[in-house]
Motif scaffolding. Structure first.
Motif, short mmCIF file in Angstrom:
data_model
loop_
_atom_site.label_atom_id
_atom_site.label_comp_id
_atom_site.label_asym_id
_atom_site.label_seq_id
_atom_site.Cartn_x
_atom_site.Cartn_y
_atom_site.Cartn_z
N GLN A 234 0.78 -1.19 0.06
CA GLN A 234 0.04 0.04 -0.08
C GLN A 234 0.98 1.22 0.05
N ARG A 235 1.99 1.20 0.64
CA ARG A 235 3.01 2.40 0.76
C ARG A 235 3.51 2.66 -0.57
N LEU A 236 3.67 1.61 -1.58
CA LEU A 236 4.36 1.50 -2.59
C LEU A 236 3.49 1.97 -3.69
N ILE A 237 1.96 1.80 -3.33
CA ILE A 237 0.92 2.22 -4.51
C ILE A 237 0.85 3.71 -4.12
N THR A 238 0.78 4.18 -2.88
CA THR A 238 0.61 5.54 -2.63
C THR A 238 1.89 6.39 -3.15
N ALA A 239 3.03 5.87 -3.15
CA ALA A 239 4.25 6.44 -3.66
C ALA A 239 4.17 6.42 -5.31
N GLY A 240 3.36 5.69 -5.86
CA GLY A 240 3.32 5.55 -7.41
C GLY A 240 4.01 4.74 -8.09
N VAL A 241 4.69 3.93 -7.36
CA VAL A 241 5.56 2.69 -7.77
C VAL A 241 4.85 1.84 -8.33
N MET A 242 3.70 1.56 -7.84
CA MET A 242 2.79 0.61 -8.33
C MET A 242 1.44 1.41 -8.54
N LEU A 243 0.71 0.96 -9.43
CA LEU A 243 -0.89 1.56 -9.49
C LEU A 243 -1.88 0.89 -8.56
N ASP A 244 -1.54 -0.58 -8.44
CA ASP A 244 -2.60 -1.41 -7.83
C ASP A 244 -1.98 -2.68 -7.28
N VAL A 245 -2.30 -3.78 -6.49
CA VAL A 245 -1.80 -4.91 -6.24
C VAL A 245 -1.47 -5.86 -7.24
N GLY A 246 -2.14 -5.49 -8.60
CA GLY A 246 -1.49 -6.24 -9.47
C GLY A 246 -0.53 -5.91 -10.23
N MET A 247 0.30 -4.88 -9.75
CA MET A 247 1.43 -4.35 -10.27
C MET A 247 2.60 -4.78 -9.21
N VAL A 248 2.05 -5.76 -8.33
CA VAL A 248 3.48 -6.31 -7.60
C VAL A 248 4.00 -7.25 -8.52
N LEU A 249 5.19 -7.01 -9.01
CA LEU A 249 6.00 -7.65 -10.14
C LEU A 249 7.21 -8.53 -9.28
N TRP A 250 7.38 -8.51 -8.30
CA TRP A 250 8.53 -9.35 -7.61
C TRP A 250 8.62 -10.90 -8.20
N TYR A 251 9.78 -11.48 -8.13
CA TYR A 251 9.83 -12.76 -8.66
C TYR A 251 9.06 -13.75 -7.88
N ALA A 252 8.52 -13.52 -6.70
CA ALA A 252 7.72 -14.54 -6.10
C ALA A 252 6.73 -13.85 -5.20
#
Length: 383
Positions: A215-233
């Motif tokens: 949620q902090r990364l979404i707020t920062a604009g690094v991700m738009l939403d949880v679907g943009m968690v692109l970590w390897y796992a």
């Protein structure tokens, strides 16, 4: 890396010894073989699919790509049959409009038309990330393994971290870009590093910490939403699974089966460790990034970094360590003979990247590589 066996040669196992369910998502390019260019014809291809193949198909971020998704599978035979059927159906639909379905991790020649499906989310991604979102198409193999407890899923991702560079090396299948050898076995991995939400999975103490960080990364604009968690796992945002998304799309069904079997066995193995109270290794981020970079560069044909120690070792040393580690889980699932045979084939024939390079060394023509890849995708090619 050590296999981690107990003194009597056996690993601690869970009370429930039944194999975990799993499934695979495969992304494919749609190519014009004579020109080598990607073709933006995904809508037409998907419209031609019927029945189960249609239900298992998806749009992707490029009109030159499609994704095929297996149902939940219980064993390797079922998975192999599903992968073969979906590849055959998608290849047939592509051929009917003059395109070729090709299993390759990165656009090997060019994408003259950077086109994407008409969806507001894709437009938002482009507005947010600019030219990074307009790179040529990339195709991965995403393995989902059933883990019903989300807290457990987060812990599984912690424990997987040291071994995902090895999975990445086994799955390397994208050495070419703009028709030339990049020097990397997985150019897809290098291209994807431009995305700010992609890379090795961070360590999280709990599911709550995971959710808070996302949620902090979404707020920062690094991700738009949880679907943009692109970590390897990652714990899947849609399914009760852990999703491992580090490998290039596999050139053949058999290659995909080996990757999926190893990932399922690795998840089962680390679940045993978690329930036995074994803590996840706390790795230096710089060494873990180095391990992934080296896996992308060398694949199976060079050296890999042990992220636990920083030691540079022959790739097959760490691959053999991985197979030894997950051997009991492979045996429990009935997968050990198939994986041993698959690894011996890879040891003899090389990774997907090396097989592409072998064709190119023989003929000097990237178009011969594309013809070879199209044949491998559906099992109709000549080795």
């Amino acid at each position: 890396m050590e296999a981690g066996f107990n003194g009597d040669g056996r690993r601690v196992v869970t009370a429930d010894r039944s194999p975990l369910t799993f499934g695979v998502e495969e992304e494919f390019l749609l190519l014009d073989i004579p020109s080598g260019s990607n073709l933006p014809v995904a809508d037409e291809v998907l419209a031609r699919l019927t029945g189960q193949a249609s239900e298992q198909s998806r749009h992707e971020f490029r009109q030159s790509m499609i994704e095929m998704v297996t149902p939940v599978c219980a064993d390797l035979t079922q998975l192999r049959d599903q992968l073969a059927a979906s590849r055959a159906a998608a290849a047939g639909a592509a051929a009917a409009i003059g395109a070729q379905l090709v299993a390759v991790g990165a656009t090997p020649v060019r994408e003259a038309v950077i086109d994407r499906p008409a969806a507001e989310r894709y437009e938002r991604i482009i507005r947010q990330f600019g030219p990074v979102a307009l790179d040529p198409a990339l195709c991965g193999c995403h393995v989902h393994v059933g883990v019903p407890d989300r807290e457990l899923a987060v812990q599984v991702c912690n424990h997987l971290r040291p071994w995902l560079p090895v999975i990445q090396a086994i799955g390397a299948n994208s050495p070419f870009h703009m028709g030339a050898d990049t020097g990397y076995a997985s150019w897809r991995s290098i291209q994807m590093e431009r995305w700010p939400s992609l890379g090795p999975s961070p360590y999280f103490a709990s599911a709550a910490e995971y959710d808070h960080t996302v949620q902090r990364l979404i707020t920062a604009g690094v991700m738009l939403d949880v679907g943009m968690v692109l970590w390897y796992a990652r714990p899947s945002a849609r399914y009760p699974t852990v999703e491992v998304r580090v490998a290039d799309v596999a050139p053949t069904v058999d290659d995909a089966v080996v990757v999926a079997a190893l990932v399922r066995a690795l998840v089962a193995t680390v679940i045993d460790d978690i329930r036995a109270g074994v803590p996840a290794p706390r790795l230096r981020g710089s060494l873990l990034h180095a391990a992934h970079w080296r896996a992308a560069r060398d694949g199976l044909e060079g050296h890999l970094v042990n992220p636990m120690t920083g030691e540079l070792l022959p790739a097959w040393r760490l691959v053999d360590d991985l197979v030894s580690l997950v051997g009991p889980a492979l045996h429990r699932a009935g997968d050990l003979p198939a994986v041993i045979a698959g690894m011996e084939r890879l040891r003899t024939e090389g990774s997907g990247a090396e097989r592409q390079r072998r064709v190119h060394r023989r003929t000097g023509d990237i178009h011969d590589v594309l013809v070879y890849l199209a044949g491998e995708t559906t099992g109709n090619g000549a080795r």
